[in-house]
Design a protein around this motif. Structure first.
Motif, short mmCIF file in Angstrom:
data_model
loop_
_atom_site.label_atom_id
_atom_site.label_comp_id
_atom_site.label_asym_id
_atom_site.label_seq_id
_atom_site.Cartn_x
_atom_site.Cartn_y
_atom_site.Cartn_z
N PRO A 152 -15.14 -4.52 8.58
CA PRO A 152 -16.20 -3.46 8.47
C PRO A 152 -16.25 -2.58 9.96
CG PRO A 152 -17.14 -5.69 8.59
CD PRO A 152 -15.71 -5.81 8.43
N LYS A 153 -15.68 -3.51 10.95
CA LYS A 153 -15.65 -2.69 12.39
C LYS A 153 -14.46 -2.03 12.65
CE LYS A 153 -18.08 -6.88 14.26
NZ LYS A 153 -17.77 -7.94 14.87
N GLY A 154 -13.40 -2.45 11.68
CA GLY A 154 -12.10 -1.65 11.97
C GLY A 154 -11.70 -0.68 11.14
N ILE A 155 -10.92 -1.11 10.23
CA ILE A 155 -10.18 -0.11 9.48
C ILE A 155 -11.13 0.50 8.61
CG2 ILE A 155 -8.59 0.15 7.47
CD1 ILE A 155 -6.76 -1.94 8.74
N PHE A 156 -12.11 -0.36 8.05
CA PHE A 156 -13.09 0.33 7.12
C PHE A 156 -13.87 1.73 7.79
CE2 PHE A 156 -17.07 0.57 4.62
CZ PHE A 156 -16.59 0.75 3.23
N LEU A 157 -14.15 1.40 9.01
CA LEU A 157 -14.77 2.26 9.89
C LEU A 157 -14.01 3.66 10.44
CD1 LEU A 157 -17.90 2.44 10.97
CD2 LEU A 157 -16.83 1.40 13.04
N ALA A 158 -12.84 3.11 10.59
CA ALA A 158 -11.88 3.98 11.32
C ALA A 158 -11.81 5.50 10.74
CB ALA A 158 -10.50 3.44 11.21
N ARG A 175 -6.10 7.64 2.87
CA ARG A 175 -6.16 8.94 2.86
C ARG A 175 -7.43 9.33 1.66
NH1 ARG A 175 -5.39 12.39 5.43
NH2 ARG A 175 -3.72 13.82 4.63
N LYS A 176 -7.38 8.68 0.66
CA LYS A 176 -8.35 8.93 -0.32
C LYS A 176 -9.86 8.66 0.04
CE LYS A 176 -5.67 9.38 -4.39
NZ LYS A 176 -5.08 8.67 -5.57
N MET A 177 -9.88 7.79 1.13
CA MET A 177 -11.30 7.61 1.92
C MET A 177 -11.56 8.64 3.00
SD MET A 177 -11.07 3.35 2.51
CE MET A 177 -12.81 3.03 3.10
N GLY A 178 -10.51 9.49 3.04
CA GLY A 178 -10.76 10.56 4.06
C GLY A 178 -10.38 10.25 5.65
N LYS A 179 -9.64 9.28 5.47
CA LYS A 179 -9.12 8.79 6.81
C LYS A 179 -7.84 9.57 7.27
CE LYS A 179 -11.14 4.38 6.43
NZ LYS A 179 -12.50 4.30 7.25
N ASN A 180 -7.55 9.82 8.55
CA ASN A 180 -6.38 10.18 8.87
C ASN A 180 -5.39 8.97 8.95
OD1 ASN A 180 -7.15 12.69 10.05
ND2 ASN A 180 -7.98 11.90 11.48
N VAL A 181 -4.03 8.80 8.39
CA VAL A 181 -3.26 7.84 8.61
C VAL A 181 -1.82 8.33 9.27
CG1 VAL A 181 -1.75 6.39 7.38
CG2 VAL A 181 -4.06 6.75 6.40
N ILE A 182 -1.55 7.58 10.50
CA ILE A 182 -0.40 7.69 11.30
C ILE A 182 0.67 6.70 10.75
CG2 ILE A 182 0.97 7.79 13.39
CD1 ILE A 182 -2.06 8.52 14.47
N ALA A 183 1.78 7.07 10.17
CA ALA A 183 2.91 6.03 9.46
C ALA A 183 4.03 6.15 10.28
CB ALA A 183 2.96 6.15 8.05
N ILE A 184 4.45 4.92 10.97
CA ILE A 184 5.90 4.66 11.30
C ILE A 184 6.69 4.11 10.16
CG2 ILE A 184 7.16 3.93 13.09
CD1 ILE A 184 4.68 3.59 14.80
N ASP A 185 7.55 5.23 9.72
CA ASP A 185 8.41 4.43 8.68
C ASP A 185 9.91 5.29 8.67
OD1 ASP A 185 9.33 4.13 5.96
OD2 ASP A 185 7.63 4.32 4.94
N LEU A 186 11.01 4.46 8.55
CA LEU A 186 12.18 5.02 8.67
C LEU A 186 12.62 5.70 7.38
CD1 LEU A 186 13.89 2.13 10.50
CD2 LEU A 186 13.91 4.62 11.57
N ASN A 187 11.96 5.49 6.53
CA ASN A 187 12.22 6.10 5.19
C ASN A 187 11.36 7.52 4.75
OD1 ASN A 187 12.73 6.99 2.54
ND2 ASN A 187 11.96 5.16 1.54
N PRO A 188 12.23 8.67 5.04
CA PRO A 188 11.08 9.76 4.88
C PRO A 188 10.71 10.19 3.23
CG PRO A 188 13.45 10.53 5.08
CD PRO A 188 13.28 9.07 5.26
N PHE A 189 11.32 9.35 2.27
CA PHE A 189 11.01 9.54 0.97
C PHE A 189 10.06 8.68 0.40
CE2 PHE A 189 15.35 10.38 1.83
CZ PHE A 189 15.74 11.78 1.64
N SER A 190 9.48 7.53 1.23
CA SER A 190 8.63 6.60 0.65
C SER A 190 7.27 7.36 0.42
CB SER A 190 8.47 5.68 1.69
OG SER A 190 7.78 6.01 2.91
N ARG A 191 6.44 6.53 -0.20
CA ARG A 191 5.11 7.11 -0.86
C ARG A 191 4.39 7.15 0.73
NH1 ARG A 191 2.89 3.49 -4.59
NH2 ARG A 191 4.07 1.85 -3.28
N THR A 192 4.35 6.06 1.47
CA THR A 192 3.78 6.08 2.87
C THR A 192 3.97 7.48 3.46
OG1 THR A 192 4.00 3.69 2.99
CG2 THR A 192 3.37 4.71 4.88
N ALA A 193 5.40 7.53 3.79
CA ALA A 193 5.91 8.97 4.59
C ALA A 193 5.14 10.07 3.85
CB ALA A 193 7.26 8.94 4.28
N LEU A 194 5.16 10.18 2.56
CA LEU A 194 4.75 11.38 1.80
C LEU A 194 3.04 11.64 2.03
CD1 LEU A 194 7.03 11.43 -0.91
CD2 LEU A 194 7.09 12.87 0.93
#
Ligand code: ATP
Length: 282
Positions: A152-158, A175-194
């Motif tokens: 609750p003090k970390g990712i939930f609040l971030a 993202r659906k919770m309205g948070k910004n997500v920065i992802a380090i991912d070598l695969n530009p086609f992954s769902r994370t990347a997108l």
């Protein structure tokens, strides 16, 4: 090194082998899940196509990501087994430089593994590590895996979460919770990347040291300057540039037959030309 495995300095793939050894060692110490080794293989494949270096487009994403972390009220770095095994030092240093919290969050969750990862981070000088055991008492909605359990003090609040080497479900849910997500991912086609707000298509072992240097330069800049870095960055365009580079690089291999080991310098010249064409075109 595992089993006293010696990697000769002049081995053409010495760096890549060293990274593998770190992960195997992390697996043997109980930090890395077996599936984490497979996930690494997927990343290696994309790194090969990128030329195993930080592209200027990835560096641009790294700079925007640091600006976003510095502008955020509650930035949190999410750490899994692979990240802990590969770059515990850098995580601690980066967290301190941008004043971010650090939370352990695992797909293959076990208290033993969480505690081991926390211990490594603690030994590197981090005082507070969130997300271990029952401290992860909040839940990310619409996420079925155990990664839904967060602090609750970390990712939930971030407002901003930095993550690396992950599959896409949690990025989408965050993202659906309205948070910004920065992802380090070598695969530009992954769902994370997108799904990410900022996608850094780079190996985490190169991205984090770059981000530490960028943060050391940007941390005393005013918010106006940081905001201008962020607003001039376009994640969708950046991903297109990376994919464009990958396609063109593969094309020169296909068309010019550059697969011989002694062609490295010729490839480098062609890569520089591709990069300047892509930068010039958009
Ligand atoms: P998604 O669900 O987002 O489509 P996925 O199913 O491929 O992703 P995983 O199998 O968990 O997710 O793989 C983790 C991701 O991390 C892969 O996209 C892989 O390319 C990437 N990856 C692996 N090792 C590294 C690394 N060292 N640095 C950066 N990215 C990495």
């Amino acid at each position: 090194m595992t089993n006293n495995f010696h990697i000769p300095e002049n081995h053409p793939r010495a760096e890549s082998l060293r990274i593998r050894e770190k992960l195997i060692e992390g697996f043997e110490r109980g930090l890395v899940a077996l599936a984490g080794l497979i996930a690494h293989g997927r990343g290696e494949c994309f790194d090969y196509i990128l030329g195993e270096k930080t592209l200027p487009f990835a560096f641009e994403a790294e700079k925007a990501a640091v600006a976003m972390m510095l502008l955020s009220k509650n930035p949190v770095i999410s750490v899994n087994g692979n990240v802990a095994a590969l770059c515990a030092d850098e995580i601690v240093k980066f967290a301190k430089t941008v004043d971010a919290k650090v939370e352990v969050n695992l797909f293959y969750r076990s208290l033993k593994r969480e505690a081991k990862i926390a211990e490594i981070l603690k030994n590197k000088g981090l005082e507070v590590i969130l997300g271990v055991g029952c401290e992860a008492s909040s839940e990310i909605p619409n996420l079925s895996s155990l990664r839904r359990k967060v602090s609750p003090k970390g990712i939930f609040l971030a407002d901003t979460v930095l993550l690396a080497i992950e599959d896409g479900d949690r990025t989408e849910a965050l993202r659906k919770m309205g948070k910004n997500v920065i992802a380090i991912d070598l695969n530009p086609f992954s769902r994370t990347a997108l799904w990410a707000s900022i996608t850094i298509v780079d190996n985490v072992v190169r991205a984090l040291p770059n981000m530490i240097k960028i943060a050391e330069n940007l941390r005393f800049e005013d918010r106006f300057k940081l905001k201008s870095i962020l607003t001039s960055y376009n994640n969708c365009e950046n991903l297109c540039k990376i994919v464009d580079f990958m396609c063109r690089r593969l094309k020169i291999f296909a068309e010019k037959g550059l697969l011989k080991p002694n062609m490295t310098s010729k490839i480098e010249v062609l890569e520089k030309r591709i990069i300047s064409e892509i930068i010039g075109e958009r």
